[in-house]
Design an enzyme around this catalytic site. Structure first.
Site, mmCIF file in Angstrom:
data_model
loop_
_atom_site.group_PDB
_atom_site.id
_atom_site.type_symbol
_atom_site.label_atom_id
_atom_site.label_comp_id
_atom_site.label_asym_id
_atom_site.label_seq_id
_atom_site.Cartn_x
_atom_site.Cartn_y
_atom_site.Cartn_z
ATOM 1 N N ASP A 1 0.761 -1.091 -0.013
ATOM 2 C CA ASP A 1 -0.018 -0.004 0.222
ATOM 3 C C ASP A 1 0.776 1.291 -0.109
ATOM 4 O OD1 ASP A 1 -2.551 -1.332 0.075
ATOM 5 O OD2 ASP A 1 -2.495 -1.175 2.417
ATOM 6 N N ASP B 1 -5.003 -3.375 4.760
ATOM 7 C CA ASP B 1 -5.503 -2.991 6.286
ATOM 8 C C ASP B 1 -7.152 -3.031 6.286
ATOM 9 O OD1 ASP B 1 -6.203 -1.082 4.268
ATOM 10 O OD2 ASP B 1 -4.551 0.383 5.202
ATOM 11 N N ASP C 1 -9.816 -6.409 2.170
ATOM 12 C CA ASP C 1 -8.360 -6.874 1.785
ATOM 13 C C ASP C 1 -8.243 -8.500 2.274
ATOM 14 O OD1 ASP C 1 -7.588 -4.496 0.573
ATOM 15 O OD2 ASP C 1 -6.592 -3.692 2.363
#
Ligand code: ATP
Length: 901
Positions: A332, A637, A641
């Site tokens: 990310d 997170d 996901d």
């Protein structure tokens, strides 16, 4: 609220009654009251799954086939009247069990401690404020806030729910999430239909809700059935399992060879049965690496502990090994590669763009237009944007005791509050004038958040903020709430592009007046006919350590891919600052959806930046990368996901920003959300794997050399150069002590300069096999050589055997020095600086060896003799030669590049 059977009926009671029974209200408890209740109810903790008792753990040490063979040998030597052998073999087995018991106990405790680092938090009202506290401290009567991704911390009776769905598979086995509400249901509703209850341990998949704690700890539904959940992770990994299979296989081979040699001894060498048997015992003892299982477990535990100290918490042990073979890290952006400390730098209104000065969350800084400071209060369009940004917001800013400004909640929303303050807008004051009546929470699927507000005359307005492309689609007008003009899409598109190209995250802010009676905000109302008020550009600089970590990963042959929910241009700019991408290509979520599997397969290899992705995109990316044969680490997170995290070879959840759902799905949790911790974990993973390999590469040739020398002696017709008793001494005392030291080895220099280990590399790789053969031969030659040579030159049998044993131990010590570096030369400045563990083991081994050789009681037991100076020098000479050969082999390997992994 219990029936005669003790069943709770909170689901059937109206909420007023629930509050009354629990002596609380929607604003929760005071801290004082909570403390009193905590004394009464105890911690909100599930009964711990029962761990194996000490006796069971001790006995488990004997379930190993290698050990059972030794025990059988002890019994038979006893029957044959060789008491000394029985005693030593028995001692060895016992010592091995004790070492295994103690070390495994330590390893289990270490893992338990690491698991405790992951204890969940809960957002509860205490003294009227939302406070984050350890879920353990919740008491009945507490009011708890739930959000998508949370793990429900206790059994809750819900009194407010907005689009709340909860996945209750731990309780019901049903994996489809169920919708929750706040209305009581009938008393006889089955567990799965009690929609007003949220059960401890279940996962919130979407929406928001508030509930009052009805039961905690063992009183909860899950607490009552937790006996069923008592699962303890076993201390094993694929490598250890492979080793177990190998050990079984090795034992079979050893037994077969021993049987053959028994026949050979009796038939060819005319041994009597007892003599032949003792020789065979010698071989079995020599060939079996007794200490190996314990050493591998310890190596693993030490590795996991080290990682936890560096903020990488391993949830599933096999991950330690997989980390060493990671070839792609998909990360990310926000908070992992960047700092997630946002500052609003630009505001664009329908007419102009303002630059904003200031640092961090400090609410001081001027507004400038074309280089000239302006008074924000005099800019109605600007003020409209800022006010909307403050209202459509769940964060809070406050000054701590040290005078520093802190944000509670989402840093991006915090930045909007700071932006408002810079123009004199006070959040509490504004919220007082325009209280919020409803909201649509932010979710990464729809990429916006909206709130509904009523002023004191009852006029309703919806404010909305979100990803600009999305919001632009929903808008029809621009300007202010009152006087809107038709939307000039091109103007805004250019603005978005310009801000994003500068690496800024862009948010669009919009509003819409609603009918007075509107009390609820629906997607339908929020999604069309909005007026675009303006854009805000927020800066979130890359973490400095992430820049270095990305470079380190790339040097280690690991590709770093950035997968973000942000805008393509922002992503490209930040990737540039981090030196992430090679091709410069950016694929967006929409692109991914357009591409066929085959096309994506082609593109994925050299595209390193993915923008505006959804969790489904992430899953598809992981799968596509895996089809390239890559070992994929993926961060995440959010609640959605979880599938991608589960699918990845290593799912990595964020410890701070991550939801409980993501953590549950992940193999590893980053305590500090920092990309640099991933590269450190990979480094540690490679080191642990190296150390496991070193322990194996150390013990197998030692055992191989010992058995070869006995087998060789038997075949050639020599007397045994080392007695079985002496071999046991060496195996248990020096081999284990020395190999254990390898568990503490730090990373080799250059560990992050070589390419990742192929995931399918077998344990006994060509390299390891070669090492076993090569070093075994050296050991064999040295042992048999000195034995034959000294017998030839007048030494007694006992003397010659003492020389052999001491040569063996010296070579072991030297081999330890050599193998500390599998690839780099041992005689370098860092190579001779050994660890404390290695220093202590060498010292202990040398001392014990001196006692073995010179102490009279040892002489009686092991039939040893003191070594004179000349023979001592001979042994040392052999050692030097041996060490030289090992280093030459290493150099040749380095030159040819063989086995460098
Ligand atoms: P990463 O996946 O790298 O962490 P991200 O944080 O940008 O990136 P998301 O949280 O999915 O990913 O956000 C996607 C987009 O949604 C953001 O770029 C932003 O435009 C918008 N957004 C994020 N948070 C909010 C919020 N609280 N309110 C409104 N819009 C938001």
């Amino acid at each position: 609220m219990r029936t005669a059977e003790g069943q709770c009926r909170w689901h059937a009671a109206p909420i007023g009654q629930v509050f009354e029974l629990l002596d609380t209200g929607p604003e929760g408890l005071s801290s004082g009251e909570a403390r009193i209740r905590l004394e009464r109810h105890g911690l909100n903790r599930l009964p711990q799954p029962r761990r194996r008792g000490p006796l069971a753990r001790f006995l488990a040490q004997f379930s190993n086939l290698l050990i059972q063979v030794l025990l059988a040998a002890a019994v038979i030597t006893g029957l044959l009247g060789h008491w000394a052998d029985t005693l030593v073999i028995g001692g060895v087995v016992l010592l091995n069990a004790v070492i295994g018991f103690v070390q495994e106990g330590k390893a289990e405790n270490a893992l338990q401690a690491i698991r405790n680092m992951l204890s969940p938090q809960a957002a509860a009202f205490r003294d009227g404020h939302v406070t984050t506290l350890p879920a353990e401290e919740l008491v009945p009567g507490d009011v708890v806030q739930l959000q998508a991704g949370d793990k429900v911390p206790a059994d809750l009776r819900l009194f407010r729910a907005k689009g709340l769905s909860i996945q209750e598979s731990v309780l019901t086995g049903e994996s489809v999430p169920v919708a929750k509400g706040s209305l009581a249901v009938t008393a006889d509703a089955p567990l799965g239909d009690r929609s007003a209850l949220a059960y401890s341990g279940t996962l919130v998949t979407s929406g928001q809700g508030f509930g009052v704690v009805a039961a905690t700890g063992a009183e909860t539904e899950i607490g009552r059935i937790s006996g069923m959940l008592a699962e303890v992770d076993s201390l094993t990994t694929p490598l250890l399992r492979q080793m177990e299979v190998f050990a079984r296989w090795l034992t079979g081979v050893v037994l077969a060879v021993a049987a053959l040699l028994f026949g050979f001894g009796m038939l060819v060498r005319d041994f009597d049965a007892a003599e032949a048997f003792m020789t065979v015992v010698g071989i079995a003892v020599a060939a079996i690496p007794e200490g190996l299982p314990a050493i591998l477990t310890v190596t693993l535990a030490i590795g996991v502990q080290g990682m936890a100290r560096r903020n990488a918490i391993i949830r599933r042990l096999p991950a330690v090994e997989t980390l060493g073979s990671v070839s792609v890290i998909c990360s990310d952006k926000t908070g992992t590669l960047t700092r997630n400390e946002m500052t609003a730098r630009a505001v664009m209104t329908p007419a102009e763009t303002f630059a904003v000065a200031g640092t961090g969350y400090d609410p001081h800084g001027d507004f400038e237009r074309e280089g000239e400071a302006v008074e924000p209060g005099a800019q109605p369009f600007l003020m409209e944007v800022l006010r909307a940004g403050v209202l459509c917001n769940d964060a809070g800013v406050r000054q701590d005791d040290g005078g520093n400004w802190q944000v509670g909640g989402d840093p991006m929303e915090g930045a909007l509050l700071v932006l408002g303050r810079k123009a004199g807008i006070d959040q509490d004051d504004l919220k007082g004038r325009l209280p919020r009546t409803d909201e649509i929470p932010f979710e990464s699927e729809h990429r916006f958040m909206a709130t509904l507000h009523h002023d004191h005359e009852g006029n309703a307005t919806a404010f909305l903020k979100g990803a600009p492309e999305q919001v632009l689609e929903m808008c029809q007008w621009q300007g202010s709430r009152e006087e809107g003009a038709p939307l000039d899409r091109e103007y805004w598109r250019q603005g978005i592009e310009e801000l994003a190209r500068g690496g800024m995250r862009v948010l669009a802010i919009a509003a819409k007046p609603l009918p007075k009676h509107a009390q609820e905000l629906t997607f339908g109302a929020a999604e069309e006919g909005l007026t675009l008020l303006g854009l805000v550009g927020l800066q979130d600089p890359p973490r400095e350590e992430a820049v270095e970590a990305v470079a380190e990963c790339q040097a280690a042959g690991i590709r770093v891919k950035m997968i973000t929910g942000d805008h393509a241009s922002t992503a490209r700019a930040i990737a540039g600052q981090l030196a992430v991408h090679n091709s410069g290509d950016v694929l967006t979520g929409a692109d991914l959806e357009r591409l066929s599997d085959a096309e994506l397969f082609e593109r994925v290899a050299d595209t390193d930046v993915y923008a505006r992705t959804t969790p489904e995109n992430k899953l598809r990316l992981v799968e596509t990368l895996q089809r390239h044969g890559l070992t994929v680490a993926m961060t995440g997170d959010g609640v959605n996901d979880a599938p991608a995290l589960k699918r990845a070879d290593i799912g990595i959840a964020m410890g701070r920003k991550g939801t409980e759902a993501a953590k549950e799905a992940a193999e590893m949790v980053l305590a500090d959300d920092n990309f640099a911790s991933i590269s450190r974990a990979v480094r540690a993973g490679r080191t642990v794997y190296d150390n496991l390999k070193k322990a194996i590469a150390f013990l197998l040739p030692v055992n191989g050399g010992e058995s070869l020398s006995i087998v060789g002696a038997l075949l050639i017709g020599l007397t045994l150069p080392i007695t079985p008793l002496q071999i046991l001494w060496v195996n248990m005392v020096s081999s284990v002590a020395l190999a254990m030291a390898l568990a503490f080895e730090p990373a080799e220099p250059g560990v992050m300069k070589r390419p990742p280990r192929p995931a399918k590399e077998p344990l006994l790789s060509g390299f390891l096999l070669w090492r076993v053969v090569f070093v075994s031969t050296l050991f064999f030659t040295a042992i048999l050589g000195i034995f034959a040579w000294s017998v030839e030159h007048g030494s007694t049998l006992e003397e010659a055997r003492t020389y052999s044993v001491n040569t063996l131990v010296l070579l072991e010590v030297l081999y330890l020095f050599s193998i500390r570096y599998l690839h780099a030369p041992a005689l370098s400045r860092s190579g001779i600086r050994i660890t404390r563990a290695a220093g202590i083991s060498v010292l202990v081994v040398v001392l014990l060896q001196l006692i073995f050789t010179y102490a009279p009681f040892m002489e009686a037991f092991f039939e040893t003799r003191p070594i004179d100076f000349l023979h001592g020098a001979e042994i040392l000479g052999i050692g030097v030669l041996f060490f030289g050969l090992l280093e030459v082999e290493k150099r040749v390997r380095r030159r040819t590049g063989w086995g460098i992994r």
